[in-house]
Design a protein around this motif. Structure first.
Motif, PDB file in Angstrom:
ATOM      1  N   PHE A  30      -7.524   0.520 -10.279  1.00  0.00           N
ATOM      2  CA  PHE A  30      -6.644  -0.651 -10.295  1.00  0.00           C
ATOM      3  C   PHE A  30      -5.863  -0.679  -8.831  1.00  0.00           C
ATOM      4  CE2 PHE A  30      -7.339  -0.284 -14.628  1.00  0.00           C
ATOM      5  CZ  PHE A  30      -7.811  -1.582 -15.179  1.00  0.00           C
ATOM      6  N   THR A  31      -6.376  -1.394  -7.777  1.00  0.00           N
ATOM      7  CA  THR A  31      -5.709  -1.637  -6.643  1.00  0.00           C
ATOM      8  C   THR A  31      -5.097  -2.732  -6.309  1.00  0.00           C
ATOM      9  OG1 THR A  31      -7.614  -2.599  -5.547  1.00  0.00           O
ATOM     10  CG2 THR A  31      -7.542  -0.115  -6.010  1.00  0.00           C
ATOM     11  N   ILE A  32      -4.021  -2.659  -5.412  1.00  0.00           N
ATOM     12  CA  ILE A  32      -3.344  -3.978  -4.507  1.00  0.00           C
ATOM     13  C   ILE A  32      -3.741  -3.729  -3.234  1.00  0.00           C
ATOM     14  CG2 ILE A  32      -1.287  -2.781  -4.678  1.00  0.00           C
ATOM     15  CD1 ILE A  32      -0.063  -5.730  -5.226  1.00  0.00           C
ATOM     16  N   SER A  33      -3.982  -4.891  -2.684  1.00  0.00           N
ATOM     17  CA  SER A  33      -4.301  -4.790  -1.152  1.00  0.00           C
ATOM     18  C   SER A  33      -3.881  -6.209  -0.674  1.00  0.00           C
ATOM     19  CB  SER A  33      -6.000  -4.490  -0.829  1.00  0.00           C
ATOM     20  OG  SER A  33      -6.553  -5.802  -1.455  1.00  0.00           O
ATOM     21  N   SER A  34      -3.586  -6.093   0.897  1.00  0.00           N
ATOM     22  CA  SER A  34      -3.297  -7.410   1.502  1.00  0.00           C
ATOM     23  C   SER A  34      -4.604  -8.039   1.887  1.00  0.00           C
ATOM     24  CB  SER A  34      -2.413  -6.989   2.907  1.00  0.00           C
ATOM     25  OG  SER A  34      -2.300  -8.080   3.452  1.00  0.00           O
ATOM     26  N   TYR A  35      -4.784  -9.378   1.880  1.00  0.00           N
ATOM     27  CA  TYR A  35      -5.941 -10.023   2.319  1.00  0.00           C
ATOM     28  C   TYR A  35      -6.390  -9.937   3.717  1.00  0.00           C
ATOM     29  CZ  TYR A  35      -9.335 -13.823   2.678  1.00  0.00           C
ATOM     30  OH  TYR A  35     -10.554 -14.449   2.775  1.00  0.00           O
ATOM     31  N   ASN A  36      -5.317 -10.198   4.577  1.00  0.00           N
ATOM     32  CA  ASN A  36      -5.540 -10.049   6.115  1.00  0.00           C
ATOM     33  C   ASN A  36      -4.410  -9.767   7.041  1.00  0.00           C
ATOM     34  OD1 ASN A  36      -7.100 -10.916   8.419  1.00  0.00           O
ATOM     35  ND2 ASN A  36      -6.238 -13.136   8.324  1.00  0.00           N
ATOM     36  N   SER A  37      -3.698  -8.850   6.507  1.00  0.00           N
ATOM     37  CA  SER A  37      -2.682  -8.081   7.436  1.00  0.00           C
ATOM     38  C   SER A  37      -2.846  -6.541   7.289  1.00  0.00           C
ATOM     39  CB  SER A  37      -1.339  -8.673   7.199  1.00  0.00           C
ATOM     40  OG  SER A  37      -0.997  -8.026   5.773  1.00  0.00           O
ATOM     41  N   GLU A  38      -1.875  -5.935   8.135  1.00  0.00           N
ATOM     42  CA  GLU A  38      -2.295  -4.543   8.719  1.00  0.00           C
ATOM     43  C   GLU A  38      -1.392  -3.960   7.199  1.00  0.00           C
ATOM     44  OE1 GLU A  38      -4.012  -2.647  10.298  1.00  0.00           O
ATOM     45  OE2 GLU A  38      -4.964  -4.562  10.799  1.00  0.00           O
ATOM     46  N   ALA A  39      -0.535  -4.398   6.594  1.00  0.00           N
ATOM     47  CA  ALA A  39       0.443  -3.793   5.594  1.00  0.00           C
ATOM     48  C   ALA A  39       1.032  -4.543   4.519  1.00  0.00           C
ATOM     49  CB  ALA A  39       1.654  -2.904   6.353  1.00  0.00           C
ATOM     50  N   LEU A  40       1.190  -4.031   3.451  1.00  0.00           N
ATOM     51  CA  LEU A  40       1.586  -4.828   2.333  1.00  0.00           C
ATOM     52  C   LEU A  40       3.235  -4.887   2.304  1.00  0.00           C
ATOM     53  CD1 LEU A  40      -0.448  -3.166  -0.345  1.00  0.00           C
ATOM     54  CD2 LEU A  40      -0.233  -5.482  -0.136  1.00  0.00           C
ATOM     55  N   LYS A  41       3.967  -4.253   3.135  1.00  0.00           N
ATOM     56  CA  LYS A  41       5.185  -4.073   3.127  1.00  0.00           C
ATOM     57  C   LYS A  41       6.205  -5.245   2.903  1.00  0.00           C
ATOM     58  CE  LYS A  41       5.565  -3.389   8.298  1.00  0.00           C
ATOM     59  NZ  LYS A  41       5.985  -2.535   9.172  1.00  0.00           N
ATOM     60  N   LYS A  42       5.491  -6.298   3.332  1.00  0.00           N
ATOM     61  CA  LYS A  42       6.260  -7.585   3.327  1.00  0.00           C
ATOM     62  C   LYS A  42       6.494  -8.139   2.007  1.00  0.00           C
ATOM     63  CE  LYS A  42       2.104  -9.969   4.914  1.00  0.00           C
ATOM     64  NZ  LYS A  42       1.793 -10.824   6.213  1.00  0.00           N
ATOM     65  N   TYR A  43       5.395  -7.574   0.884  1.00  0.00           N
ATOM     66  CA  TYR A  43       5.564  -7.886  -0.556  1.00  0.00           C
ATOM     67  C   TYR A  43       6.618  -7.197  -1.215  1.00  0.00           C
ATOM     68  CZ  TYR A  43       1.815 -10.892   0.991  1.00  0.00           C
ATOM     69  OH  TYR A  43       0.990 -11.821   1.512  1.00  0.00           O
ATOM     70  N   LYS A  44       7.592  -7.546  -1.857  1.00  0.00           N
ATOM     71  CA  LYS A  44       8.715  -6.551  -2.408  1.00  0.00           C
ATOM     72  C   LYS A  44       8.490  -6.435  -3.883  1.00  0.00           C
ATOM     73  CE  LYS A  44      10.518  -6.582   1.732  1.00  0.00           C
ATOM     74  NZ  LYS A  44      10.419  -5.306   2.395  1.00  0.00           N
ATOM     75  N   LYS A  45       9.156  -5.358  -4.486  1.00  0.00           N
ATOM     76  CA  LYS A  45       9.143  -5.361  -5.930  1.00  0.00           C
ATOM     77  C   LYS A  45       7.634  -5.460  -6.581  1.00  0.00           C
ATOM     78  CE  LYS A  45      13.937  -6.687  -6.186  1.00  0.00           C
ATOM     79  NZ  LYS A  45      14.755  -7.607  -6.783  1.00  0.00           N
ATOM     80  N   ILE A  46       6.629  -4.726  -5.899  1.00  0.00           N
ATOM     81  CA  ILE A  46       5.154  -4.496  -6.617  1.00  0.00           C
ATOM     82  C   ILE A  46       5.204  -3.747  -7.700  1.00  0.00           C
ATOM     83  CG2 ILE A  46       3.043  -4.041  -6.220  1.00  0.00           C
ATOM     84  CD1 ILE A  46       3.206  -4.617  -3.225  1.00  0.00           C
ATOM     85  N   THR A  47       4.905  -4.341  -8.826  1.00  0.00           N
ATOM     86  CA  THR A  47       5.009  -3.522 -10.199  1.00  0.00           C
ATOM     87  C   THR A  47       3.918  -3.597 -10.836  1.00  0.00           C
ATOM     88  OG1 THR A  47       7.392  -4.069 -10.325  1.00  0.00           O
ATOM     89  CG2 THR A  47       6.441  -3.342 -12.253  1.00  0.00           C
ATOM     90  N   GLU A  59       5.092  -8.721 -24.637  1.00  0.00           N
ATOM     91  CA  GLU A  59       6.572  -8.682 -24.372  1.00  0.00           C
ATOM     92  C   GLU A  59       6.689  -7.025 -24.731  1.00  0.00           C
ATOM     93  OE1 GLU A  59       5.645  -8.936 -28.956  1.00  0.00           O
ATOM     94  OE2 GLU A  59       5.149 -10.029 -26.995  1.00  0.00           O
ATOM     95  N   VAL A  60       5.654  -6.375 -25.241  1.00  0.00           N
ATOM     96  CA  VAL A  60       5.818  -4.732 -25.580  1.00  0.00           C
ATOM     97  C   VAL A  60       5.142  -4.190 -24.361  1.00  0.00           C
ATOM     98  CG1 VAL A  60       5.725  -2.990 -26.980  1.00  0.00           C
ATOM     99  CG2 VAL A  60       6.028  -5.143 -27.911  1.00  0.00           C
ATOM    100  N   LYS A  61       5.762  -3.417 -23.604  1.00  0.00           N
ATOM    101  CA  LYS A  61       5.098  -2.923 -22.546  1.00  0.00           C
ATOM    102  C   LYS A  61       4.669  -1.371 -22.882  1.00  0.00           C
ATOM    103  CE  LYS A  61       5.901  -5.921 -19.112  1.00  0.00           C
ATOM    104  NZ  LYS A  61       6.313  -6.955 -20.061  1.00  0.00           N
ATOM    105  N   LEU A  62       3.453  -0.995 -22.513  1.00  0.00           N
ATOM    106  CA  LEU A  62       2.869   0.137 -23.066  1.00  0.00           C
ATOM    107  C   LEU A  62       3.632   1.262 -21.901  1.00  0.00           C
ATOM    108  CD1 LEU A  62      -0.656  -0.548 -24.045  1.00  0.00           C
ATOM    109  CD2 LEU A  62       1.322  -0.173 -25.489  1.00  0.00           C
ATOM    110  N   CYS A  63       3.462   0.694 -20.538  1.00  0.00           N
ATOM    111  CA  CYS A  63       3.921   1.652 -19.469  1.00  0.00           C
ATOM    112  C   CYS A  63       4.476   0.555 -18.375  1.00  0.00           C
ATOM    113  CB  CYS A  63       3.129   2.694 -19.179  1.00  0.00           C
ATOM    114  SG  CYS A  63       1.331   2.147 -18.431  1.00  0.00           S
ATOM    115  N   GLU A  64       4.955   1.157 -17.441  1.00  0.00           N
ATOM    116  CA  GLU A  64       5.412   0.169 -16.056  1.00  0.00           C
ATOM    117  C   GLU A  64       5.624   1.143 -14.984  1.00  0.00           C
ATOM    118  OE1 GLU A  64       7.948  -3.734 -16.396  1.00  0.00           O
ATOM    119  OE2 GLU A  64       9.400  -1.958 -15.870  1.00  0.00           O
ATOM    120  N   LEU A  65       5.103   0.546 -13.771  1.00  0.00           N
ATOM    121  CA  LEU A  65       5.177   1.390 -12.770  1.00  0.00           C
ATOM    122  C   LEU A  65       5.571   0.771 -11.467  1.00  0.00           C
ATOM    123  CD1 LEU A  65       4.526   4.149 -11.090  1.00  0.00           C
ATOM    124  CD2 LEU A  65       2.309   3.313 -11.149  1.00  0.00           C
ATOM    125  N   LYS A  66       6.684   1.035 -10.582  1.00  0.00           N
ATOM    126  CA  LYS A  66       6.749   0.325  -9.580  1.00  0.00           C
ATOM    127  C   LYS A  66       6.623   1.227  -8.459  1.00  0.00           C
ATOM    128  CE  LYS A  66      11.299  -1.338 -11.634  1.00  0.00           C
ATOM    129  NZ  LYS A  66      10.826  -2.716 -11.730  1.00  0.00           N
TER     130      LYS A  66
END
Length: 376
Positions: free
Chosen positions: A283-300, A310-317
């Motif tokens: 499972f990945t997260i990527s920016s569509y058309n920029s050099e970095a993801l840093k402008k997106y905060k609190k990626i979880t 409502e019951v989280k098996l796990c969570e990762l920031k």
């Protein structure tokens, strides 16, 4: 993963977890060997003009990583057995501290001082103090063999049981959750983030809606993607374009709150429906058309049963987004014997976007797969 300097594709552990200087404003995409060579030859970072002193502490650390990765061995002339040079280089002198290096999958390395007679559990307690990861989700490996908490006789395992020389590196795998197909057949992997103010546009749909609909500007957006593998073979991709092309995995597309300040994408995985050849889900997260993801905060990342959101098996920031265009957030690996899946943290930075068909991201994933063999 491809080095931006030598252009060679190398395993992820041959890349640093951070740039050579904190002042560098680019991702760490040069390999360890190229960084060390650039500093030794030109006293500069290989990716930007910043000057780097040859006695820089971080460069010395990169050299030690290379020494471990490509250490030399000698052969005993009497019986032909291989002698690991680390036994000689790191032999404990009287009064010298016993130290181990704990290496995470994303390349982070932590030095831990402990007693050679320590138990594996006590070492894990020290690791928790540094990484904030509970002992129960840690798996430690030395020379590609797991170090269990207890022996077959239910006696606490000691470091001496594994003949670990001082100065050795141990691989640390963080298991976020183990999921059995019989108990939880349908799992949701949800990635959420804060939307930058500059990229939010609010408009009313042509059909009469009581609430405004919020979307990204066309300049950029965030893509959450699942890459499906069978061993080393890349089978398919599930993303905002290919929402239902692979049986057993469905993509939600973009989801926003009413104010448009938070976005998310969900991937629903029906474990029992997945083909038996499916062994790994990344499972990945990527920016569509920029050099970095840093402008997106609190990626979880949140993982939960579809019937009980409502019951989280796990969570990762995510904590390594800073200069990365994409991040391999986690993987789910199938154990066909037990009928279970292990969800493990990765947080591996990469290049690659949906705009260029994830080419660089797939290269990183293929480079990661051989390393997985040693910790599964």
């Amino acid at each position: 993963m491809e080095c931006t300097k030598c252009r060679l594709t190398k395993p992820i552990n041959e890349f640093p977890s951070q740039t050579v200087l904190d002042a560098c404003k680019h991702p760490a995409f040069s390999c360890l060997r190229c960084i060390v060579k650039s500093v030794e030859d030109d006293s500069k970072c290989p990716e930007c003009p910043l000057q780097v002193l040859k006695d820089n502490e971080r460069v010395a650390f990169f050299k030690s990583q290379l020494h471990y990765l490509f250490k030399e061995y000698t052969v005993n002339s009497d019986d032909g057995t291989i002698i690991d040079c680390i036994d000689q280089d790191h032999a404990i002198a009287e009064g010298q501290e016993y130290q181990l290096y704990i290496v995470l999958f994303d390349g982070q390395k932590h030095k831990i001082s402990c007693d050679k007679e320590s138990t594996v559990l006590s070492l894990k307690s020290k690791i928790k103090a540094v990484t904030k990861k509970d002992e129960c989700i840690q798996r430690l490996f030395f020379r590609d063999k797991e170090m269990p908490n207890y022996s077959s006789l239910s006696i606490p395992s000691k470091l001496t049981d594994f003949n670990i020389p001082s100065g050795s590196s141990l691989k640390l795998v963080i298991v976020l959750q183990t999921i059995k197909e019989d108990e939880i057949p349908s799992i949701v992997f949800e990635l959420s983030w804060e939307v930058p103010e500059t990229q939010v546009q609010t408009f009313f749909s042509r059909i009469k809606l009581s609430q405004p609909k919020t979307v990204y500007s066309k300049e950029d957006c965030v893509d959450c993607t699942c890459f499906i593998f069978s061993g080393h073979e890349h089978l398919d991709i599930c993303d905002y374009k290919r929402k239902n092309t692979f049986e057993g995995i469905r993509h939600s597309g973009d989801i926003f709150n009413e104010t448009g300040t938070a976005g998310s994408q969900k991937m629903v995985v029906d474990l029992k429906t997945l083909s038996l050849e499916t062994t790994h889900l990344f499972f990945t997260i990527s920016s569509y058309n920029s050099e970095a993801l840093k402008k997106y905060k609190k990626i979880t990342l949140s993982v939960y049963e579809q019937s009980s959101p409502e019951v989280k098996l796990c969570e990762l920031k995510l904590n390594k987004v800073k200069d990365s265009q994409a991040v391999i957030v986690c993987r789910a690996t199938r154990n066909p014997k037990s009928g279970s899946w292990q969800v493990c943290e990765m947080q591996v930075p990469s290049k690659g976007t949906a705009l260029e068909a994830y080419g660089e991201l797939i290269k990183t994933l293929v480079g990661v797969l051989p390393e997985l063999k040693t910790v599964e």
